[in-house]
Design a protein around this motif. Structure first.
Motif, short mmCIF file in Angstrom:
data_model
loop_
_atom_site.label_atom_id
_atom_site.label_comp_id
_atom_site.label_asym_id
_atom_site.label_seq_id
_atom_site.Cartn_x
_atom_site.Cartn_y
_atom_site.Cartn_z
N ARG A 295 50.55 62.07 41.35
CA ARG A 295 49.43 62.98 41.61
C ARG A 295 48.18 62.19 41.96
NH1 ARG A 295 47.74 66.81 43.59
NH2 ARG A 295 47.37 68.89 42.79
N MET A 296 47.94 61.12 41.23
CA MET A 296 46.76 60.33 41.54
C MET A 296 46.96 59.51 42.82
SD MET A 296 44.25 57.82 39.44
CE MET A 296 43.44 56.50 40.37
N ALA B 192 46.10 61.71 45.60
CA ALA B 192 44.65 61.82 45.81
C ALA B 192 44.11 60.56 46.50
CB ALA B 192 43.94 62.03 44.46
N TRP B 193 44.59 59.41 46.07
CA TRP B 193 44.15 58.16 46.72
C TRP B 193 44.59 58.12 48.18
CZ3 TRP B 193 46.24 53.87 49.16
CH2 TRP B 193 45.37 52.79 49.32
N LEU C 13 48.59 51.72 40.47
CA LEU C 13 47.45 52.23 39.68
C LEU C 13 46.77 51.08 38.94
CD1 LEU C 13 48.93 55.60 38.36
CD2 LEU C 13 47.39 55.22 40.29
N PRO D 94 39.57 59.54 43.34
CA PRO D 94 41.02 59.77 43.15
C PRO D 94 41.38 60.09 41.69
CG PRO D 94 40.66 57.84 44.53
CD PRO D 94 39.30 58.23 43.98
N LEU D 95 40.71 59.44 40.76
CA LEU D 95 40.91 59.73 39.34
C LEU D 95 40.38 61.13 39.01
CD1 LEU D 95 41.51 58.88 36.38
CD2 LEU D 95 39.33 57.65 36.39
N THR E 246 42.44 64.04 40.33
CA THR E 246 43.68 64.19 39.56
C THR E 246 43.41 64.89 38.24
OG1 THR E 246 44.43 62.12 40.55
CG2 THR E 246 45.64 62.91 38.62
N LEU F 249 46.46 61.11 33.49
CA LEU F 249 47.25 60.56 34.60
C LEU F 249 48.73 60.64 34.27
CD1 LEU F 249 45.12 57.45 35.66
CD2 LEU F 249 45.00 59.83 36.44
N ASP G 43 46.90 55.90 32.13
CA ASP G 43 45.60 56.23 31.53
C ASP G 43 44.97 55.02 30.87
OD1 ASP G 43 45.34 59.40 31.60
OD2 ASP G 43 47.43 58.93 31.19
#
Lengths: 231, 231
Positions: free
Chosen positions: A97-98, A101-102, B99, B163-164, B167, B174, B183
């Motif tokens: 999901r993140m 978004a990125w 991430l 982006p964080l 989300t 996350l 996270d």
């Protein structure tokens, strides 16, 4: 009943673009699924309005319409659990999901101002006029001015890919040894650009370039076979 | 034999900082594991040299030394498979790699120039001198000049968290409904800042702020109980 996918095209119906449609097309390939393509143009809102959408991709599975690439990915994962997993477990689904978004911000949003002026030439006149009007309103200037100086501004885009680049220095794909939906999220943007623009987004010695090459070859070259520029 | 963790501290040994040590501390808590803390200061290179490292965290598990927060997270996941998973499967482990890179760049790298001048005041004189010299060389100017104008430059940092933020508008963590290592990657940076700097990094109405609050409370308030500023 076969799946059907509304995909964005311009004058050439064999040349689907849209970063989001390509995310879905790669996700279908990952699952070993085909889908009948329904070519769709920007101004053809009426064709998808019955499915409660004004954007593509829209996936039709019998009487079920699924809207939005992220929702579609989750639908495919849940509907075809015995096929190869797109997320590799609950943790991957949550983390994707993140990454989604990125990908929207850094990849799709980052490359759009570099290629936007190349898009109208691929569209029918009515769609080209719609595209130019709506996008010039968004940018506040003519598309040609948006892309002016892109030989320099591409460096900012490339620098923004550092999180992707650093990762690809330690593993072949975002999904690890093999690609998964995290890869298709990012790849969709690059494939969109490849289909509509001759502009060179990546240096040939960039790990991101090599990764893109591998994804162009994935699934018997599904993405590479789609008409596009050599970039 | 209990686990032991070299953790970065300054004059107050009860006040560990370092974003990377906090990633590990939260990962240990997630696994329900304790670790004896071995306070470590910047110039104490000799203490960890036998473990083939010049940086912390370093985790000691009997005769095994594990170096680097990412490697430690993987070690904990593999060594304690019956404890709650840090990654939620193979897909999550692979995606967390990117991430981790994003967290290093956007969170740790993004907030460092906002708080760097607040750090020497927490260090012993010898460490403060080392820290100032090495970091001023990196920035090419005095630390006070680096943070000058941070009331404005914090806006760039905040924007970079999109982006964080996007989300967290769709899911609580996350990791989904509950936090996982993704996270802790990001939270480590915020906790580092909280421990050493009174500067307000996040607006109170930011979803990132609310998420940080939840993580401060996680595991019986492990992070909140650590001395820090109210930010």
């Amino acid at each position: 009943m076969p799946l059907k996918l509304f995909e964005l095209v311009g004058t050439d119906e064999t040349r689907p673009f849209s970063p989001f449609c390509w995310r879905t097309r790669m996700a279908l390939a990952h699952k070993g699924l085909g889908a009948e393509s329904i070519p769709w143009c920007f101004t053809d809102k009426a064709a998808i309005a019955p499915h409660q959408s004004d954007k593509v991709p829209v996936l039709l599975d019998g009487d079920t319409a699924v809207v939005d690439s992220w929702v579609i990915a989750n639908y495919l994962e849940d509907s075809f659990p015995d096929r190869p997993s797109l997320f590799g477990g609950a943790g991957g689904r949550a983390m994707a999901r993140m990454l989604n978004a990125w990908g929207d911000i850094a990849v799709v949003g980052g490359l759009f101002p570099l290629i936007v002026a190349d898009i109208p030439g691929h569209l029918k006149p009515v769609d080209a006029a719609y595209f130019r009007k709506t996008r010039e309103a968004r940018f506040g200037k003519p598309l040609e001015e948006v892309v002016a100086g892109r030989d320099k501004s591409v460096e900012i885009f490339r620098k923004g890919l550092d999180p992707l680049r650093l990762t690809l220095k330690t593993q072949a794909y975002l999904g690890g040894d093999a690609p998964n939906y995290a890869d298709y999220i990012m790849f969709g943007g690059f494939q969109w650009a490849r289909v509509v623009s001759p502009f060179r987004l990546l240096a040939a010695d960039d790990p991101v370039y090599a990764w893109r090459e591998r994804l162009l070859d994935a699934f018997d070259g599904t993405a590479r076979k789609s008409p596009g520029y050599e970039v």
